[in-house]
Design a protein around this motif. Structure first.
Motif, mmCIF file in Angstrom:
data_model
loop_
_atom_site.group_PDB
_atom_site.id
_atom_site.type_symbol
_atom_site.label_atom_id
_atom_site.label_comp_id
_atom_site.label_asym_id
_atom_site.label_seq_id
_atom_site.Cartn_x
_atom_site.Cartn_y
_atom_site.Cartn_z
ATOM 1 N N ALA A 56 106.635 71.483 19.354
ATOM 2 C CA ALA A 56 107.066 72.883 19.250
ATOM 3 C C ALA A 56 106.133 73.655 18.321
ATOM 4 N N PRO A 57 105.800 74.880 18.642
ATOM 5 C CA PRO A 57 106.383 75.746 19.666
ATOM 6 C C PRO A 57 105.702 75.656 21.037
ATOM 7 N N VAL A 58 104.714 74.784 21.225
ATOM 8 C CA VAL A 58 104.034 74.688 22.525
ATOM 9 C C VAL A 58 104.625 73.535 23.344
ATOM 10 N N ALA A 59 104.266 73.477 24.603
ATOM 11 C CA ALA A 59 104.760 72.431 25.495
ATOM 12 C C ALA A 59 104.203 71.067 25.088
ATOM 13 N N PRO A 60 104.990 70.012 25.235
ATOM 14 C CA PRO A 60 104.501 68.670 24.905
ATOM 15 C C PRO A 60 103.226 68.295 25.662
ATOM 16 N N THR A 61 103.053 68.795 26.869
ATOM 17 C CA THR A 61 101.864 68.475 27.665
ATOM 18 C C THR A 61 100.604 69.148 27.134
ATOM 19 N N GLU A 62 100.745 70.068 26.200
ATOM 20 C CA GLU A 62 99.581 70.680 25.550
ATOM 21 C C GLU A 62 99.140 69.884 24.333
ATOM 22 N N VAL A 63 100.018 69.025 23.835
ATOM 23 C CA VAL A 63 99.772 68.309 22.586
ATOM 24 C C VAL A 63 99.577 66.812 22.804
ATOM 25 N N PHE A 64 100.337 66.246 23.711
ATOM 26 C CA PHE A 64 100.332 64.802 23.927
ATOM 27 C C PHE A 64 99.759 64.450 25.289
ATOM 28 N N ARG A 65 99.233 63.224 25.406
ATOM 29 C CA ARG A 65 98.900 62.641 26.714
ATOM 30 C C ARG A 65 99.941 61.573 26.987
ATOM 31 N N PHE A 66 100.393 61.547 28.225
ATOM 32 C CA PHE A 66 101.441 60.632 28.639
ATOM 33 C C PHE A 66 100.914 59.657 29.678
ATOM 34 N N ALA A 67 101.466 58.470 29.672
ATOM 35 C CA ALA A 67 101.201 57.474 30.711
ATOM 36 C C ALA A 67 102.551 56.998 31.226
ATOM 37 N N ALA A 68 102.568 56.599 32.483
ATOM 38 C CA ALA A 68 103.777 56.064 33.103
ATOM 39 C C ALA A 68 103.338 55.177 34.262
ATOM 40 N N PRO A 69 104.222 54.321 34.734
ATOM 41 C CA PRO A 69 103.865 53.532 35.913
ATOM 42 C C PRO A 69 103.396 54.445 37.046
ATOM 43 N N CYS A 70 102.292 54.063 37.675
ATOM 44 C CA CYS A 70 101.713 54.852 38.768
ATOM 45 C C CYS A 70 102.765 55.086 39.847
ATOM 46 N N ALA A 71 102.856 56.325 40.308
ATOM 47 C CA ALA A 71 103.828 56.697 41.336
ATOM 48 C C ALA A 71 103.365 56.323 42.737
ATOM 49 N N GLY A 72 102.135 55.856 42.869
ATOM 50 C CA GLY A 72 101.624 55.440 44.171
ATOM 51 C C GLY A 72 101.713 56.543 45.203
ATOM 52 N N SER A 73 102.269 56.239 46.349
ATOM 53 C CA SER A 73 102.300 57.202 47.455
ATOM 54 C C SER A 73 103.146 58.436 47.157
ATOM 55 N N ALA A 74 103.948 58.423 46.100
ATOM 56 C CA ALA A 74 104.709 59.609 45.715
ATOM 57 C C ALA A 74 103.841 60.619 44.960
ATOM 58 N N CYS A 75 102.611 60.255 44.644
ATOM 59 C CA CYS A 75 101.697 61.127 43.902
ATOM 60 C C CYS A 75 100.705 61.788 44.853
ATOM 61 N N GLN A 76 100.486 63.068 44.649
ATOM 62 C CA GLN A 76 99.563 63.828 45.497
ATOM 63 C C GLN A 76 98.108 63.389 45.330
ATOM 64 N N HIS A 77 97.789 62.674 44.260
ATOM 65 C CA HIS A 77 96.412 62.208 44.037
ATOM 66 C C HIS A 77 96.149 60.833 44.640
ATOM 67 N N PHE A 78 97.181 60.144 45.080
ATOM 68 C CA PHE A 78 97.033 58.774 45.575
ATOM 69 C C PHE A 78 96.765 58.787 47.068
ATOM 70 N N ASP A 79 95.739 58.056 47.501
ATOM 71 C CA ASP A 79 95.368 58.077 48.919
ATOM 72 C C ASP A 79 95.855 56.852 49.694
ATOM 73 N N GLY A 80 96.700 56.062 49.084
ATOM 74 C CA GLY A 80 97.195 54.858 49.728
ATOM 75 C C GLY A 80 96.651 53.596 49.090
ATOM 76 N N SER A 81 95.468 53.707 48.474
ATOM 77 C CA SER A 81 94.914 52.560 47.761
ATOM 78 C C SER A 81 94.258 52.950 46.442
ATOM 79 N N ASN A 82 93.814 54.187 46.330
ATOM 80 C CA ASN A 82 93.117 54.627 45.116
ATOM 81 C C ASN A 82 93.652 55.950 44.600
ATOM 82 N N CYS A 83 93.379 56.170 43.314
ATOM 83 C CA CYS A 83 93.699 57.446 42.677
ATOM 84 C C CYS A 83 92.483 58.364 42.850
ATOM 85 N N ARG A 84 92.649 59.397 43.641
ATOM 86 C CA ARG A 84 91.537 60.336 43.855
ATOM 87 C C ARG A 84 91.232 61.134 42.602
ATOM 88 N N LEU A 85 92.226 61.333 41.731
ATOM 89 C CA LEU A 85 91.978 62.029 40.470
ATOM 90 C C LEU A 85 90.964 61.238 39.641
#
Length: 149
Positions: A56-85
């Motif tokens: 605060a007062p800014v968004a957490p995504t402006e201050v921190f980097r987050f990691a989480a289990p890869c969402a795989g095919s639920a992610c717009q960057h995932f092509d089925g086998s690789n992360c295009r990002l």
């Protein structure tokens, strides 16, 4: 990282959102608006309301980097086998490190598993939410932008 068994069970996305299941904070963004740089935490921390409130007062995504289990095919960057990002970051962004940063995610990081050292050399310039992205960063982050290696 015994506190979160999910973090060891799947490849981790180092560009996650705080609300994703199993998310952890693994770094704090420093540097400048034009040249942000990630400072890695000694140990990733589970996301809690108390931790998110520290940005605060800014968004957490402006201050921190987050990691989480890869969402795989639920992610717009995932092509089925690789992360295009990860692929586009390596192809389009300059290196900002001369050696590997001290990252505790590396053994499970999808970017590392897919792109190796090249991803790590660029990772510290990535900020989840930025208001002044370079053209290269904008192209890297746009899942609709097609890129051929």
């Amino acid at each position: 990282m015994e506190h979160n068994t999910a973090i060891n069970a799947y490849p981790l996305c180092p560009s996650a959102q705080p609300e994703m299941e199993g998310s952890v904070v693994f770094g704090v963004v420093g540097g400048t608006l034009e040249e942000p740089r990630l400072a890695h935490l000694v140990e990733p921390q589970p996301v809690t309301e108390e931790l998110l409130a520290l940005s605060a007062p800014v968004a957490p995504t402006e201050v921190f980097r987050f990691a989480a289990p890869c969402a795989g095919s639920a992610c717009q960057h995932f092509d089925g086998s690789n992360c295009r990002l990860a692929t586009k970051i390596v192809q389009l962004l300059p290196k900002v490190m001369t050696g590997l940063p001290p990252c505790r995610l590396r053994p499970n990081c999808r970017w590392w598993q897919q792109e190796g050292k090249a991803a790590c050399m660029r990772c510290p310039q990535i900020v989840t939410e930025t208001y002044h992205p370079s053209e290269q960063l904008r192209q890297s982050a746009n899942p609709a932008a097609h890129f051929e290696n």
